[in-house]
Scaffold this motif. Structure first.
Motif, PDB file in Angstrom:
ATOM      1  N   PHE A 151      32.252 -34.312  -3.926  1.00 47.17           N
ATOM      2  CA  PHE A 151      32.199 -33.497  -2.532  1.00 47.17           C
ATOM      3  C   PHE A 151      30.973 -32.259  -2.637  1.00 47.17           C
ATOM      4  O   PHE A 151      30.176 -32.452  -1.830  1.00 47.17           O
ATOM      5  CB  PHE A 151      33.296 -33.047  -2.075  1.00 47.17           C
ATOM      6  CG  PHE A 151      34.171 -34.192  -1.601  1.00 47.17           C
ATOM      7  CD1 PHE A 151      33.829 -34.622  -0.214  1.00 47.17           C
ATOM      8  CD2 PHE A 151      35.572 -34.290  -1.964  1.00 47.17           C
ATOM      9  CE1 PHE A 151      34.953 -35.629   0.396  1.00 47.17           C
ATOM     10  CE2 PHE A 151      36.126 -35.412  -1.601  1.00 47.17           C
ATOM     11  CZ  PHE A 151      35.782 -35.665  -0.289  1.00 47.17           C
ATOM     12  N   ALA A 152      31.189 -31.597  -3.585  1.00 48.56           N
ATOM     13  CA  ALA A 152      30.340 -30.456  -3.848  1.00 48.56           C
ATOM     14  C   ALA A 152      28.885 -30.787  -3.959  1.00 48.56           C
ATOM     15  O   ALA A 152      27.882 -30.065  -3.522  1.00 48.56           O
ATOM     16  CB  ALA A 152      31.007 -29.553  -4.992  1.00 48.56           C
ATOM     17  N   PHE A 153      28.651 -31.571  -4.995  1.00 50.73           N
ATOM     18  CA  PHE A 153      27.220 -32.100  -5.238  1.00 50.73           C
ATOM     19  C   PHE A 153      26.643 -32.748  -4.212  1.00 50.73           C
ATOM     20  O   PHE A 153      25.578 -32.482  -4.154  1.00 50.73           O
ATOM     21  CB  PHE A 153      27.296 -32.739  -6.640  1.00 50.73           C
ATOM     22  CG  PHE A 153      27.756 -31.947  -7.850  1.00 50.73           C
ATOM     23  CD1 PHE A 153      27.721 -30.650  -7.868  1.00 50.73           C
ATOM     24  CD2 PHE A 153      28.700 -32.470  -8.778  1.00 50.73           C
ATOM     25  CE1 PHE A 153      28.169 -29.900  -8.775  1.00 50.73           C
ATOM     26  CE2 PHE A 153      29.217 -31.863  -9.910  1.00 50.73           C
ATOM     27  CZ  PHE A 153      28.928 -30.510  -9.976  1.00 50.73           C
ATOM     28  N   ARG A 154      27.309 -33.572  -3.640  1.00 49.84           N
ATOM     29  CA  ARG A 154      26.775 -34.472  -2.507  1.00 49.84           C
ATOM     30  C   ARG A 154      26.479 -33.309  -1.353  1.00 49.84           C
ATOM     31  O   ARG A 154      25.454 -33.502  -0.676  1.00 49.84           O
ATOM     32  CB  ARG A 154      27.836 -35.549  -2.184  1.00 49.84           C
ATOM     33  CG  ARG A 154      27.296 -36.747  -2.171  1.00 49.84           C
ATOM     34  CD  ARG A 154      28.510 -37.666  -1.566  1.00 49.84           C
ATOM     35  NE  ARG A 154      29.326 -37.128  -0.516  1.00 49.84           N
ATOM     36  CZ  ARG A 154      29.412 -37.776   0.627  1.00 49.84           C
ATOM     37  NH1 ARG A 154      29.311 -38.986   0.605  1.00 49.84           N
ATOM     38  NH2 ARG A 154      30.268 -37.212   1.402  1.00 49.84           N
ATOM     39  N   SER A 155      27.303 -32.461  -0.969  1.00 48.88           N
ATOM     40  CA  SER A 155      27.025 -31.420   0.028  1.00 48.88           C
ATOM     41  C   SER A 155      25.985 -30.473  -0.607  1.00 48.88           C
ATOM     42  O   SER A 155      25.494 -29.461   0.105  1.00 48.88           O
ATOM     43  CB  SER A 155      28.044 -30.643   0.313  1.00 48.88           C
ATOM     44  OG  SER A 155      29.290 -31.556   0.488  1.00 48.88           O
ATOM     45  N   VAL A 157      26.114 -27.861  -2.790  1.00 52.71           N
ATOM     46  CA  VAL A 157      26.558 -26.674  -2.913  1.00 52.71           C
ATOM     47  C   VAL A 157      26.103 -26.153  -4.278  1.00 52.71           C
ATOM     48  O   VAL A 157      26.471 -26.986  -5.229  1.00 52.71           O
ATOM     49  CB  VAL A 157      28.200 -26.607  -2.721  1.00 52.71           C
ATOM     50  CG1 VAL A 157      28.662 -25.231  -3.057  1.00 52.71           C
ATOM     51  CG2 VAL A 157      28.833 -27.184  -1.635  1.00 52.71           C
ATOM     52  N   SER A 158      25.495 -25.287  -4.269  1.00 55.09           N
ATOM     53  CA  SER A 158      24.977 -24.769  -5.858  1.00 55.09           C
ATOM     54  C   SER A 158      25.017 -23.428  -5.968  1.00 55.09           C
ATOM     55  O   SER A 158      25.550 -22.716  -5.078  1.00 55.09           O
ATOM     56  CB  SER A 158      23.437 -25.453  -5.779  1.00 55.09           C
ATOM     57  OG  SER A 158      22.644 -24.842  -4.857  1.00 55.09           O
ATOM     58  N   GLY A 159      24.509 -23.176  -7.039  1.00 54.80           N
ATOM     59  CA  GLY A 159      24.473 -21.484  -7.448  1.00 54.80           C
ATOM     60  C   GLY A 159      25.927 -20.823  -7.228  1.00 54.80           C
ATOM     61  O   GLY A 159      26.962 -21.466  -7.601  1.00 54.80           O
ATOM     62  N   ALA A 387      21.144 -18.596 -11.465  1.00 51.89           N
ATOM     63  CA  ALA A 387      22.195 -18.322 -10.326  1.00 51.89           C
ATOM     64  C   ALA A 387      21.719 -19.206  -9.192  1.00 51.89           C
ATOM     65  O   ALA A 387      22.395 -19.933  -8.246  1.00 51.89           O
ATOM     66  CB  ALA A 387      22.240 -16.944  -9.834  1.00 51.89           C
ATOM     67  N   GLU A 388      20.388 -19.293  -8.833  1.00 51.93           N
ATOM     68  CA  GLU A 388      20.040 -19.866  -7.692  1.00 51.93           C
ATOM     69  C   GLU A 388      19.777 -21.364  -7.585  1.00 51.93           C
ATOM     70  O   GLU A 388      19.507 -21.922  -8.750  1.00 51.93           O
ATOM     71  CB  GLU A 388      18.622 -19.335  -7.289  1.00 51.93           C
ATOM     72  CG  GLU A 388      18.766 -17.803  -6.611  1.00 51.93           C
ATOM     73  CD  GLU A 388      19.818 -17.763  -5.733  1.00 51.93           C
ATOM     74  OE1 GLU A 388      19.770 -18.549  -4.802  1.00 51.93           O
ATOM     75  OE2 GLU A 388      20.707 -16.652  -5.357  1.00 51.93           O
TER      76      GLU A 388
ATOM     77  N   ILE B 522      33.018 -24.663   2.448  1.00 51.07           N
ATOM     78  CA  ILE B 522      31.631 -24.808   1.945  1.00 51.07           C
ATOM     79  C   ILE B 522      31.010 -26.085   1.836  1.00 51.07           C
ATOM     80  O   ILE B 522      29.602 -26.173   1.762  1.00 51.07           O
ATOM     81  CB  ILE B 522      31.692 -24.208   0.600  1.00 51.07           C
ATOM     82  CG1 ILE B 522      32.314 -22.468   0.590  1.00 51.07           C
ATOM     83  CG2 ILE B 522      30.777 -24.016  -0.296  1.00 51.07           C
ATOM     84  CD1 ILE B 522      31.116 -21.750   1.284  1.00 51.07           C
ATOM     85  N   GLN B 523      31.699 -27.217   1.450  1.00 52.87           N
ATOM     86  CA  GLN B 523      30.993 -28.563   1.660  1.00 52.87           C
ATOM     87  C   GLN B 523      30.270 -28.784   2.948  1.00 52.87           C
ATOM     88  O   GLN B 523      29.271 -29.259   3.037  1.00 52.87           O
ATOM     89  CB  GLN B 523      32.264 -29.611   1.542  1.00 52.87           C
ATOM     90  CG  GLN B 523      33.418 -29.293   0.484  1.00 52.87           C
ATOM     91  CD  GLN B 523      32.520 -29.241  -0.925  1.00 52.87           C
ATOM     92  OE1 GLN B 523      31.649 -29.962  -1.233  1.00 52.87           O
ATOM     93  NE2 GLN B 523      33.290 -28.593  -1.814  1.00 52.87           N
ATOM     94  N   LYS B 524      30.890 -28.179   4.064  1.00 53.60           N
ATOM     95  CA  LYS B 524      30.128 -28.707   5.398  1.00 53.60           C
ATOM     96  C   LYS B 524      28.999 -27.645   5.535  1.00 53.60           C
ATOM     97  O   LYS B 524      27.958 -27.991   6.140  1.00 53.60           O
ATOM     98  CB  LYS B 524      31.274 -28.209   6.458  1.00 53.60           C
ATOM     99  CG  LYS B 524      30.943 -28.729   7.710  1.00 53.60           C
ATOM    100  CD  LYS B 524      31.295 -30.077   7.858  1.00 53.60           C
ATOM    101  CE  LYS B 524      30.644 -30.708   9.155  1.00 53.60           C
ATOM    102  NZ  LYS B 524      30.095 -31.901   9.110  1.00 53.60           N
ATOM    103  N   ARG B 525      29.289 -26.421   5.116  1.00 53.57           N
ATOM    104  CA  ARG B 525      28.160 -25.399   5.213  1.00 53.57           C
ATOM    105  C   ARG B 525      27.867 -24.657   3.768  1.00 53.57           C
ATOM    106  O   ARG B 525      28.400 -23.884   3.506  1.00 53.57           O
ATOM    107  CB  ARG B 525      28.255 -24.313   6.258  1.00 53.57           C
ATOM    108  CG  ARG B 525      28.499 -24.886   7.585  1.00 53.57           C
ATOM    109  CD  ARG B 525      28.741 -23.716   8.725  1.00 53.57           C
ATOM    110  NE  ARG B 525      27.480 -23.020   8.651  1.00 53.57           N
ATOM    111  CZ  ARG B 525      26.624 -22.982   9.953  1.00 53.57           C
ATOM    112  NH1 ARG B 525      27.261 -23.575  10.991  1.00 53.57           N
ATOM    113  NH2 ARG B 525      25.416 -22.407   9.861  1.00 53.57           N
TER     114      ARG B 525
END
Lengths: 388, 539, 428
Positions: A151-155, A157-159, A387-388, B522-525
């Motif tokens: 979920f996290a990588f597909r969305s 979400v980073s840093g 971090a970014e 956070i997944q969504k935004r």
């Protein structure tokens, strides 16, 4: 195929490290078991267990370094995978107690009898078999990491956002495992283990064997990490770390690479946890504490990020310092530890190994003015802006 | 015990007019009776209280009050009873009748006359009866309240008498309620009781509900349906107020989160420093409050109510200076390496915690609530505690103030310029190192004043900061790094969501669900609620 | 190359520190102190470390033990439970201590138990706990549930006429067990299911608005209501602050706590809390000369007239003196000899009576119920007429009602089943 894999994994430095590790794995148990206790070179059992614990921490640090040092994923929740592996092992050890618990119930662990549970919860089934528990040690952290990472990588979400939600993950698990209703012993966790695979966990030989097992696991995982980071895959990971968007635009499916290494890393952390539990004799929700995850990151930073060997050295060094400080200056050890962290960041920004390699490189460059590039410069170079 | 209580009240009423005539000369004759209090267990004390109250002599009031406060002592050597005030290892003694000072005694030579909740209730009721017609309305209100709680049929006459003279509407209402409560316990006829039920229904609060549900098992005939309807109606109002109360609790929790997070929104959100020592800045603020209160307690106790106002600037300065010191000493070497700030500030946080532990000791320190932050007031059927209300107000003020500083002052302009484009700002002549230091100092200082507020509701111990650090990071990230409005909305959302889940899921599960909610959100935004836009963020 | 050097240096350092301790076999008797000096539990445990140092100093002034001076070995397990086990091992194996005084939380005790069993040493555990345990190497000088919880509930029922009960606790094993026992006990006394409300909160819970409001609601059912609180140390300050501000007075809804002592109240303005209760085996206000002397010594030792004393300190006082007596009786510090000689040892407690070590390794204690005073102290309002022996296995729990513990020979068993006549738990 296999040989080239191994060959890639082992350059001079890595071989040196593995050689040293093998020496320790052989020497420490031997000095503990073969020499009489009053011999000056005898290693007390206390030290064996302690060093065994350091080795499992080192493995945890290694897994953090793999994702952080090479892929730029700063996990502030790796202790969660460590603890889950530990719980899987702990459940196996609990089931092994059998009728030797204080209530002598053949099926239910003491804490369940204590709280008037009458049946074993379904998720405890199977843990009486070692192979099942061992599988779970890998699967549970691996699966959680896979789902979370998916979920996290597909969305994308980073840093720091990723760091904080990994922290939220471990914090949520901490709270969940604290609940007695969960059936994992609440705050007391799982303890009072008797034996593992039929051997008494308190016996010197078992301790030595667990120590050796931790060392071997560390060695194997080190080889795997090394193989990954020196392969083409590893190069892509470094690219992701240093410029994720560019790598993506070059046509790499960044999230797949991330997910792969993330899951592998979580499984390694799980193994570390599983080896940790029988040696310290307890697993409880405290292991999920966000502070533990942060500490693991700090070990890596102290040792040198993106060097693998550095992670191991950092973990051993910081924990040794902790052991020593808490006994030597019980009232002031936090000053020393805190000071150490500040010192390392300010004066050894690449960690111990990074700094040493750099200086070594300078010295040898001066020696042979001709270009003889030392070992593994790319991996020791920290990202410009991780971090970014 | 209830019998004794009513007996006591009745006796008071009967003897009151007769006794006061000889009050003057009787004062001394009370002494043996008061000395008798040193007798023995609670039941003996209770009996003796009855005897004392039965004298109807107002001279006993100071002794009774002292007893209720636990300040009545007997000398072990001769059994004489005094009012004592602790002063180090001795008690300063006062005569309970003449109220003259009577020397001092070592603590181990005095025996305290023990009092428990039961006795305190008896005393309260007795004093209530005696003070129902006192000149001060607050005293009368307290007396009426005591009568309400006592629910003693014996007090009906006294209440009737008091009601004839009472003019203050608030006290009147309470007296009527007290009378109704007492009527329900009496053997008055059904019609009277139905009237009382109606009075209580009109009152419509929890206390009324409590009295009614206590009455229900004893109700007879037409009283039963009347009580039931009254209870159902009160329940319904209370349920509606309950929802409002939940929102309020949510806002209140949100304001605490906001206070804890707002400093971090600067050091972390605006400057990009993963500031693990943020919690310790909050802790420093709380300890400053403690020190200020200690100084006030020893040198100027009269100023205690202003202690927080004095603590605020000091906390801001102290935490701000510590922040500037950290920035100048450590963090300025780490710009561009944000993750290493994590490592260094973690080290700093360990050092600060241990420093506070070494200086102040590991135990909790007492930080008192000034009067204007103690207690609660009723808004409809909702109880709002003053400290929570002021914290909500305070957090919004801090937020507004910070917005003003950042948006309307030159310093704010420089700060925004430096964080958005350091090199450009530098070439425009802004002294970026100073702006960095001051901004970090500002964030730390705000954390410090948050500590002043949090000291009012939480432990003041070296662990204070640790308890807030994770939540603070969650709030800032949830709201969107670098956006103060995000922090505000984030904090309030998390607070309200948490409080709405809590009644259904329990405190633990609610918190877990909130964390899962953050992860999913956070997944969504992936950049929080209010994401910064533009290329700069992806650098 | 450098790596090898670092590794070698590290190994050498490890070796020297670990072997170093073993040689220091001097002419002192070593006593280990295993209390957290940092982390979340430092709040409570640091005081106990100081108390132990004071007791050891006092004993040395009296000429030490067996003609030798006592030497305290202090380590910091840092509120980290596995570290407790490691430090315990270090104390016993490396520092060679003869007895350890320490631990606070149940989990820290559970963590060190196997270590003491394996290395056959002695642990004195000074805190009130959930019971359900009796181990050969551990002496429980704090209260078992029957020495604290049940008398407190009896008091509320009989003296205050309480009919409705809120059992509020932190979600860990001590409150869970205590509430289980209390629930069974209350039901046995005829309290209906709907008159009991059970509520658990996480550690360090700081927002009590909802729960306090729930308590208020629960208390408005026309029956006298009380709260039995097993809320853990740290969360109490915000709980009581909320309670005080919400105007819940002790005369209306009293709260009786089992984990709130003088030390916890030190962080609070107790003016609005007067009358709320606590059940312990000792209060600083205990009116006995031995207590006044103890307090004076404590103040002199810490140099702080305001430092309070509390129940776990008394437990250490009793435990330490018992150990001293048992060692003198046995003439040696050898753990096996002490385990045999300590049973039946009777020493003065601080409330003016005597406490004895029983065969189940728990001690006899008076039970006191105290009300909070405005000066942060407790006033004893009720006490048991005699001493209550600690019950290792609760009679109110299904799994343990048939179990007893007796470490005298020939039984030497911590979980003897009287039904089956076998040592080893309730089944089979």
């Amino acid at each position: 195929m296999m040989t080239s894999f191994l060959f890639r994994a082992l350059d001079k430095n890595a071989a040196l490290f593995l050689g040293l590790l093998t020496a320790i794995i052989v020497a420490v148990p031997a000095l503990n078991l073969l020499l009489p206790p009053d011999h000056p070179l005898h290693v007390p059992t206390y030290a064996v267990t302690l060093m065994g614990k350091y080795l499992t921490y080192a493995l945890l640090a290694l897994s953090v370094d793999l994702v952080w040092g090479y892929c730029g994923i700063l996990s502030l929740g790796h202790a969660a995978f460590f603890a889950l592996g530990g719980y899987a092992m702990g459940m196996y050890l609990m089931r092994q107690i059998g009728t030797r618990g204080v209530y002598g119930d053949p099926l239910l662990p003491d804490f369940m009898v204590f709280l008037n549970w009458d049946t074993l919860p379904w998720y405890w089934y199977g843990f009486d078999m070692f192979w099942f528990a061992a599988l779970m040690v890998l699967l549970v952290p691996g699966l959680l990491a896979f789902i979370f990472g998916w979920f996290a990588f597909r969305s994308r979400v980073s840093g720091v956002y990723l760091s904080i939600i990994t922290q939220a993950l471990t914090y949520a698990l901490l709270l969940a495992f604290f609940r007695n209703d969960m059936g994992f012993g609440g705050n007391n966790g799982l303890t009072d283990f008797k034996d593992i695979l039929g051997f008494d966990v308190q016996a010197d030989t078992t301790r030595a064997a667990l120590f050796a097992a931790s060392g071997i696991a560390l060695g194997l995982c080190f080889i795997i990490c090394r193989a990954i980071t020196r392969s083409k895959l590893g190069k892509v990971l470094v690219a992701v770390r240093d410029a994720e968007s560019r790598t993506r635009f070059l046509g790499y499916r960044v999230e797949h690479y991330k997910l792969f290494v993330w899951t592998i890393s979580a499984m390694m952390a799980g193994i570390a946890g599983a080896l940790y539990v029988p040696q310290v004799g307890i697993i409880n929700p405290g292991e999920f504490a966000p502070a533990n995850s942060i500490e693991a990151v700090i070990w890596v930073a102290v040792g040198g990020r993106g060097t693998l060997v550095g992670a191991v050295i950092g973990a051993v060094l910081v924990n040794f310092a902790k052991t020593w400080f808490t006994a030597a200056f019980p009232e002031f050890w936090l000053f020393a530890l805190g000071g150490l962290f500040v010192f390392v960041t300010l004066f050894l920004p690449k960690g111990i190994v990074g700094t040493v390699t750099d200086n070594w490189a300078k010295v040898s460059r001066r020696k042979h003015a001709v270009d003889e590039r030392p070992g593994d410069t790319p991996s020791t170079r920290p990202a410009p802006n991780p971090a970014e | 015990m209830p019998y004794l209580k009513s007996l006591l009240v009745v006796l008071c009423l009967l003897i009151l007019p007769a006794g006061s005539a000889h009050a003057q000369e009787d004062t001394e004759s009370l002494r043996p009776l008061i000395n008798e209090l040193a007798g023995g267990g609670f039941s003996e004390t209770e009996q003796q209280l009855g005897v004392l109250a039965a004298t109807g002599n107002p001279g006993v009031v100071p002794a009774l009050e002292a007893l209720a406060d636990g300040d009545l002592y007997a000398r072990k050597s001769d059994g004489v009873v005094f009012i004592g005030e602790r002063d180090g290892r001795v008690y300063k003694l006062t005569d309970p009748l003449t109220l003259e000072p009577a020397g001092e005694e070592r603590r181990r030579d005095m025996k305290k006359i023990k009092v428990n909740n039961g006795l305190r209730r008896v005393i309260r009721t007795a004093l209530g009866t005696l003070t129902l017609m006192a000149p001060d309305p607050a005293t009368r209100l307290a007396a009426a309240d005591a009568m309400f709680k006592a629910q003693d049929p014996g007090s009906i006459e006294a209440l009737d008498l008091a009601l004839t003279q009472e003019t203050e509407p608030r006290v009147r209402r309470k007296m009527e309620a007290a009378r109704a409560a007492a009527v329900l316990k009496s053997d008055k006829p059904e019609a009277v009781k139905l009237g009382a039920i109606a009075t209580l229904e009109a009152l419509g609060n929890r206390d009324a509900l409590s009295v009614l549900s206590g009455f229900l098992p004893e109700a007879q005939g037409a009283e039963v349906p009347a009580t039931e309807t009254a209870m159902a109606r009160i329940d319904k109002t209370l349920a509606a107020w309950g929802a409002a109360e939940n929102v309020w609790y949510g806002i209140s929790l949100g304001s605490v989160l906001l206070l804890a997070a707002i400093g971090l929104a600067i050091t972390f959100g605006v400057m990009g420093v993963i500031n693990m020592a943020h919690g310790e800045m909050v802790m420093i603020g709380a300890y400053v409050t403690f020190v200020v209160q200690e100084i006030i307690r020893t040198s100027a106790p009269g100023l205690f109510n202003y202690s927080l106002f004095m603590a605020l600037p000091l906390a801001f300065l102290t935490a701000g200076l510590v922040g500037i010191a950290i920035e100048r000493g450590i963090i300025r070497f780490l710009y561009g390496r944000p993750l290493e700030t994590l490592l260094a500030t973690w080290g700093v946080s360990l050092i600060l915690q241990q420093a506070v532990r070494s200086i102040f000791g590991p135990t909790n320190q007492e930080v008192g609530n000034p009067d204007w932050m103690s207690g609660a007031f009723e808004l409809g059927q909702m109880t709002i505690t003053y400290n929570r209300m002021w914290i909500v107000v305070f957090s919004l003020l801090v937020f507004a103030g910070l917005m003003l500083v950042l948006k309307k002052t030159p310093f704010g302009l420089y700060t925004r310029a430096v964080t958005q484009n350091r090199r450009m700002a530098a070439s425009m002549g802004i002294r970026t190192p100073w702006i960095d230091a001051l901004t970090f100092g500002l964030g730390s200082g705000i954390a410090g004043i948050a500590g002043v507020a949090l000291s009012q509701i939480d432990n003041v111990s070296p662990n204070l900061g640790q308890g807030y650090i994770i939540d603070s990071f969650m709030v800032v990230v949830f709201g969107g790094v670098g956006n103060l409005w995000g922090t505000l909305v984030g904090a309030m959302t998390l607070g309200v969501v948490n409080k709405f889940l809590e009644p259904y899921a329990g405190a633990v599960l609610a918190k877990i669900l909130v964390l899962i909610f953050i992860i999913l959100f956070i997944q969504k935004r992936p950049r929080g609620l209010f994401a910064l836009k533009g290329r700069a963020v992806d650098a | 190359m450098k790596k090898t050097a670092t590794g070698m240096a590290l190994a050498a350092l490890l070796a020297t520190t670990m072997l170093g301790g073993a040689q220091a076999q001097e002419d002192t008797i070593k006593v280990g102190i295993l209390h957290s000096l940092s982390g979340t539990m430092a709040i409570s445990e640091t005081t106990l470390k100081d108390a132990m140092l004071m007791l050891i100093e006092e004993q040395n002034k009296k000429g030490g033990l067996l003609g030798k001076q006592l030497e305290a070995v202090v380590v910091d397990p840092a509120s980290d439970w596995p570290l407790f086990a490691e430090k315990a091992r270090e104390l016993i194996e490396v520092n060679d201590v003869d007895a350890v005084f320490g631990c606070w939380t149940s989990v820290s005790r559970k963590s060190v138990l196997p270590v003491f069993e394996e290395l056959n040493s002695l642990l004195f555990y000074p805190v009130q706990y959930e019971g359900e345990e009796s181990q050969r190497n551990v002496f429980y000088t704090g209260a078992a549930p029957n020495q604290q919880a049940i008398p407190a509930v009896d008091y509320l029922m009989n003296e205050e006429g309480v009919e409705r009960w809120v059992l509020a606790g932190t979600d860990y094993v001590y409150p869970r067990t205590t509430n289980k026992i209390l629930e069974a006990y209350l039901k046995a006394k005829g309290v209906a299911e709907e008159d009991i409300m059970i509520n658990y909160t996480p550690f360090g819970h700081s927002d009590w608005q909802t729960i306090v409001s729930d308590i208020k609601n629960f208390g408005s059912a026309g029956k006298k209501t009380a709260v039995v609180s097993t809320i853990n140390g740290d969360a109490n300050v915000p709980f009581y602050k909320e309670l005080a501000n919400a105007g819940i007075k002790a005369e209306d809804i009293p709260v009786v706590a089992f984990s709130v002592g003088e030390e916890e109240l030190a962080g609070l303005d107790t003016e609005p809390l007067v009358g709320h209760l606590a059940a312990w085996n000792y209060f600083q206000s205990a009116d006995a000369d031995i207590n006044y002397d103890f307090i004076d010594t404590w103040h002199a030792f810490t140099g702080d007239e305001e430092r309070v004393t509390n129940d776990p300190m008394e437990a250490h006082f009793i435990g330490f003196n018992m150990w001293v007596n048992a060692v003198e009786k046995a003439g040696t510090t050898d753990p096996d000899a002490v385990i045999d000689s300590i049973i039946g040892v009777t020493v003065p407690n601080l409330t003016g009576g005597y406490s004895a070590m029983m065969p189940n390794h728990h001690i006899t204690k008076p039970v006191l119920i105290g009300e909070i005073q405005d000066d942060g102290q407790f006033e004893t309002v009720w006490e048991t007429s005699g001493l209550v022996p600690g019950d290792a296995w609760s009679d109110y729990l299904e799994g343990s009602k048939d179990l007893i513990a007796d470490w005298r020979k020939p039984m030497s068993c911590g979980n003897f089943n009287v039904k089956t006549g076998k040592c080893g738990g309730s089944e089979g």
